[in-house]
Design a protein around this motif. Structure first.
Motif, PDB file in Angstrom:
ATOM      1  N   CYS A 125      43.501  31.524  42.584  1.00 58.19           N
ATOM      2  CA  CYS A 125      44.001  32.494  42.242  1.00 58.19           C
ATOM      3  C   CYS A 125      44.422  33.040  40.602  1.00 58.19           C
ATOM      4  CB  CYS A 125      45.024  33.234  42.452  1.00 58.19           C
ATOM      5  SG  CYS A 125      44.956  33.341  44.736  1.00 58.19           S
ATOM      6  N   CYS A 177      43.282  34.218  37.313  1.00 56.30           N
ATOM      7  CA  CYS A 177      43.249  35.503  36.679  1.00 56.30           C
ATOM      8  C   CYS A 177      44.358  36.253  36.719  1.00 56.30           C
ATOM      9  CB  CYS A 177      42.068  36.305  38.044  1.00 56.30           C
ATOM     10  SG  CYS A 177      40.328  35.103  37.492  1.00 56.30           S
ATOM     11  N   HIS A 178      45.409  35.536  37.436  1.00 54.16           N
ATOM     12  CA  HIS A 178      46.622  36.962  37.340  1.00 54.16           C
ATOM     13  C   HIS A 178      47.625  36.447  37.445  1.00 54.16           C
ATOM     14  CE1 HIS A 178      44.303  39.674  40.266  1.00 54.16           C
ATOM     15  NE2 HIS A 178      43.737  38.746  40.910  1.00 54.16           N
ATOM     16  N   MET A 196      44.186  47.677  44.438  1.00 57.79           N
ATOM     17  CA  MET A 196      42.271  47.444  43.542  1.00 57.79           C
ATOM     18  C   MET A 196      42.841  49.125  43.074  1.00 57.79           C
ATOM     19  SD  MET A 196      41.399  44.752  44.092  1.00 57.79           S
ATOM     20  CE  MET A 196      41.964  43.208  45.538  1.00 57.79           C
ATOM     21  N   HIS A 197      41.746  49.259  42.246  1.00 59.18           N
ATOM     22  CA  HIS A 197      41.342  50.392  41.228  1.00 59.18           C
ATOM     23  C   HIS A 197      42.241  51.339  41.978  1.00 59.18           C
ATOM     24  CE1 HIS A 197      37.252  49.549  41.830  1.00 59.18           C
ATOM     25  NE2 HIS A 197      36.908  51.486  42.024  1.00 59.18           N
ATOM     26  N   TYR A 253      39.826  38.657  50.162  1.00 58.60           N
ATOM     27  CA  TYR A 253      40.084  37.195  49.436  1.00 58.60           C
ATOM     28  C   TYR A 253      39.619  35.565  50.755  1.00 58.60           C
ATOM     29  CZ  TYR A 253      41.041  38.672  44.823  1.00 58.60           C
ATOM     30  OH  TYR A 253      41.020  39.417  43.668  1.00 58.60           O
TER      31      TYR A 253
HETATM   32  C1  HEC Z   1      37.699  35.278  39.190  1.00 58.18           C
HETATM   33  C2  HEC Z   1      38.750  37.038  38.623  1.00 58.18           C
HETATM   34  C3  HEC Z   1      40.193  36.864  40.228  1.00 58.18           C
HETATM   35  C4  HEC Z   1      40.019  35.741  40.953  1.00 58.18           C
HETATM   36  C5  HEC Z   1      40.393  34.130  41.370  1.00 58.18           C
HETATM   37  C6  HEC Z   1      41.150  36.659  41.834  1.00 58.18           C
HETATM   38  N1  HEC Z   1      41.164  38.034  41.937  1.00 58.18           N
HETATM   39 FE1  HEC Z   1      42.354  38.803  42.701  1.00 58.18          FE
HETATM   40  N2  HEC Z   1      41.678  40.411  41.096  1.00 58.18           N
HETATM   41  C7  HEC Z   1      40.795  40.648  40.025  1.00 58.18           C
HETATM   42  C8  HEC Z   1      40.231  41.733  39.599  1.00 58.18           C
HETATM   43  C9  HEC Z   1      39.468  41.921  39.044  1.00 58.18           C
HETATM   44  C10 HEC Z   1      41.300  42.713  40.116  1.00 58.18           C
HETATM   45  C11 HEC Z   1      41.294  44.137  40.216  1.00 58.18           C
HETATM   46  C12 HEC Z   1      40.223  44.445  40.949  1.00 58.18           C
HETATM   47  C13 HEC Z   1      40.107  46.044  41.102  1.00 58.18           C
HETATM   48  O1  HEC Z   1      40.615  47.198  41.234  1.00 58.18           O
HETATM   49  O2  HEC Z   1      38.263  46.773  41.492  1.00 58.18           O
HETATM   50  C14 HEC Z   1      42.230  41.709  41.233  1.00 58.18           C
HETATM   51  C15 HEC Z   1      42.598  42.580  41.848  1.00 58.18           C
HETATM   52  C16 HEC Z   1      44.201  41.959  42.686  1.00 58.18           C
HETATM   53  C17 HEC Z   1      44.534  42.194  43.738  1.00 58.18           C
HETATM   54  C18 HEC Z   1      45.238  44.119  42.914  1.00 58.18           C
HETATM   55  C19 HEC Z   1      46.566  44.057  42.261  1.00 58.18           C
HETATM   56  C20 HEC Z   1      46.981  45.635  41.949  1.00 58.18           C
HETATM   57  O3  HEC Z   1      47.863  45.961  41.626  1.00 58.18           O
HETATM   58  O4  HEC Z   1      46.189  46.144  42.850  1.00 58.18           O
HETATM   59  C21 HEC Z   1      45.278  41.493  44.262  1.00 58.18           C
HETATM   60  C22 HEC Z   1      46.958  41.944  45.005  1.00 58.18           C
HETATM   61  C23 HEC Z   1      45.155  40.460  43.740  1.00 58.18           C
HETATM   62  N3  HEC Z   1      43.242  40.646  43.030  1.00 58.18           N
HETATM   63  C24 HEC Z   1      45.272  38.745  44.552  1.00 58.18           C
HETATM   64  C25 HEC Z   1      44.545  37.694  44.125  1.00 58.18           C
HETATM   65  C26 HEC Z   1      44.421  36.575  45.045  1.00 58.18           C
HETATM   66  C27 HEC Z   1      45.730  36.288  46.389  1.00 58.18           C
HETATM   67  C28 HEC Z   1      44.082  35.409  44.436  1.00 58.18           C
HETATM   68  C29 HEC Z   1      43.475  34.402  45.057  1.00 58.18           C
HETATM   69  C30 HEC Z   1      43.696  33.911  46.430  1.00 58.18           C
HETATM   70  C31 HEC Z   1      43.339  36.443  43.400  1.00 58.18           C
HETATM   71  N4  HEC Z   1      43.216  37.985  43.819  1.00 58.18           N
HETATM   72  C32 HEC Z   1      42.212  35.730  42.534  1.00 58.18           C
HETATM   73  C33 HEC Z   1      40.525  39.488  39.781  1.00 58.18           C
HETATM   74  C34 HEC Z   1      40.775  38.199  40.560  1.00 58.18           C
END
Ligand code: HEC
Ligand code: HEC
Length: 408
Positions: free
Chosen positions: A278, A281-282, A335-336, A350
């Motif tokens: 994760c 990206c985060h 999410m958005h 995920y």
């Molecule tokens: C390729 C990049 C990418 C990876 C790798 C990724 N994410 Fe994300 N994540 C995003 C994006 C872009 C968003 C916003 C998407 C949307 O709102 O449409 C998001 C949104 C989220 C959110 C919501 C945030 C909010 O404030 O609403 C969480 C929680 C999250 N991800 C957790 C994870 C976790 C846990 C993992 C690993 C298992 C992970 N992400 C892997 C790109 C990624």
């Protein structure tokens, strides 16, 4: 009447200024100044050091503490909470950016003037400002991209959108300024912040930016744990030593493992999963984040195209800002569009639910292009949630510097 009071105030000020010239005695605030009296009547104490306090390990990792002008931040704080500056007198920035919710809200779609719903979920405000070091890859000016579709890098511009959006605060900028100029407490606050009492639009937006830019979230249990290890001043701390500690060995021993001080076993295992899958990206440590916006495959066809809606380019469809996840415990729904109510739902998504959208980011695809299936076990999911909990700094919600300054 107001003009007369103002004139008297001006003469009084001039007189005080001349007196000062003659006697070089320090000017104490004039307790009979009508502006000061209005401030005292309407607002709580505002004089603080608003600058964020960055832990050493983050400074070592390349983050730059933002310089904050306290008088401007104090003024920005009042503007941020002032409901009278919206069309129906019921909405302020804080209505959708609540301090106890890490400055976001609990609505899937935030609510603006006249109880109108917005089309996107509010975003938490923390570390929003100019953290030059970690955003340099994206923007030559070093400013972070803002909004779900990375539309701008300027807090002043976001503020302008919010004030003038008919669904948010529903004002024109000139109406907004008129209301500011009509309030006696602003004249005094302006004098302190800008050295004069005739508010301009650029200054008002600057003050809002100063306040929002001061809000930070670097006091989470995760930060405390990192500071204990990589931030320990007895070690020679380098970006690499932080990187090694945070990313650590890829293989997690399944037999008895002793987590490092500051982490429970579950949190430590969660951190390992997070750094593997994760954190590109985060990352909570922004210089280590490499992807700032992406399509994460929520569906094959998006109702809201995100960045694509703004640019009109097919390759931007479904692309949204990837947040740092600091304070994530305080910011549901997720999410958005706020489609997930709990972190568990996010992790289930995920684990097995990523959709084969044409723009799905390569990090979430297998070698053959199909969406990844992490197939997390129940234990993995619990561990990931434990780690995500660690990223939450509960202090800003209770931090008096960022609280509602209006007396009730
Ligand atoms: C390729 C990049 C990418 C990876 C790798 C990724 N994410 Fe994300 N994540 C995003 C994006 C872009 C968003 C916003 C998407 C949307 O709102 O449409 C998001 C949104 C989220 C959110 C919501 C945030 C909010 O404030 O609403 C969480 C929680 C999250 N991800 C957790 C994870 C976790 C846990 C993992 C690993 C298992 C992970 N992400 C892997 C790109 C990624
Ligand atoms: C009616 C609800 C509402 C009000 C009022 C509101 N906002 Fe927002 N804010 C949002 C939403 C929704 C988003 C995300 C919008 C988007 O991406 O299209 C957002 C995003 C932001 C962001 C971007 C954060 C990031 O990390 O990208 C900032 C900064 C911000 N708002 C500041 C303010 C300020 C300052 C005010 C007052 C002048 C304000 N907002 C008033 C709902 C609101």
């Amino acid at each position: 009447m107001r003009k007369v009071t103002l004139l008297i105030a001006c003469f009084a000020l001039l007189w005080v200024a001349c007196k000062k010239e003659e006697s070089t005695v320090a000017v104490v605030p004039d307790e009979t100044d009508p502006g000061l009296l209005a401030v005292k009547r309407t607002l709580v104490h505002l004089d603080y050091n608003y600058a964020p306090n960055l832990p050493n390990y983050l400074i070592t990792a390349g983050l730059q503490p933002v310089a904050i002008d306290n008088a401007k931040a104090a003024l920005g704080r009042v503007l941020f909470y002032d409901k009278s500056l919206s069309r129906d007198g019921r909405i302020s920035c804080a209505s959708c950016h609540e301090p106890t919710r890490a400055f976001s809200d609990l609505m899937g779609f935030s609510m603006g003037v006249g109880n109108q719903r917005l089309e996107r979920q509010s975003m938490p405000l923390a570390n929003t400002a100019n953290f030059a070091a970690h955003y340099r890859a994206l923007d030559a000016n070093g400013a972070p991209p803002l909004l779900w579709d990375s539309r701008t890098t300027s807090i002043a511009e976001v503020s302008r959108f919010a004030i003038t959006n008919p669904h948010e605060m529903g004002m024109t900028l000139s109406e907004w300024m008129e209301r500011i100029r009509a309030k006696d407490y602003y004249a005094y606050l302006w004098k302190k912040a800008f050295g004069h009492s005739t508010p301009t639009e650029a200054e008002a937006l600057q003050a809002l930016g100063e306040f929002v830019g001061a809000i930070s979230a670097a006091g989470s249990p995760f930060d405390a744990a990192m500071e204990r290890h990589a931030g320990n001043p007895q070690f020679t701390v380098t970006v690499d030593s932080i990187r090694v500690f945070y990313y650590g060995p890829i293989v997690i021993p399944t037999t008895r493992v002793v987590p490092p001080a500051g982490f429970t076993l579950s949190e430590f295992r969660g951190m390992r999963l997070f750094t593997n899958h994760c954190s590109s990206c985060h990352s909570p440590i922004r210089p280590f984040q490499t992807v700032f916006e992406a399509c994460n495959g929520l569906s094959t066809e998006y109702k809201d195209q995100g960045k694509g809606l703004r640019t009109g380019k097919a390759q931007d469809n479904g692309v949204f800002k990837a947040a740092s996840l600091r304070n994530v415990m305080l910011t549901p729904p997720f999410m958005h569009d706020g489609r997930f109510k709990t972190l568990r739902e996010v992790i289930d998504f995920y684990s097995t639910g990523i959709q084969p959208h044409p723009n799905l980011h390569p990090l979430l695809r297998n070698a053959d292009g199909s969406p990844k299936r992490f197939n997390f076990s129940d234990q993995d999911k619990e561990d990931l949630v434990s780690f995500l909990k660690m990223l939450t700094d509960f202090r800003p919600g209770g931090d008096v510097r960022f609280s509602d300054p209006f007396r009730r």
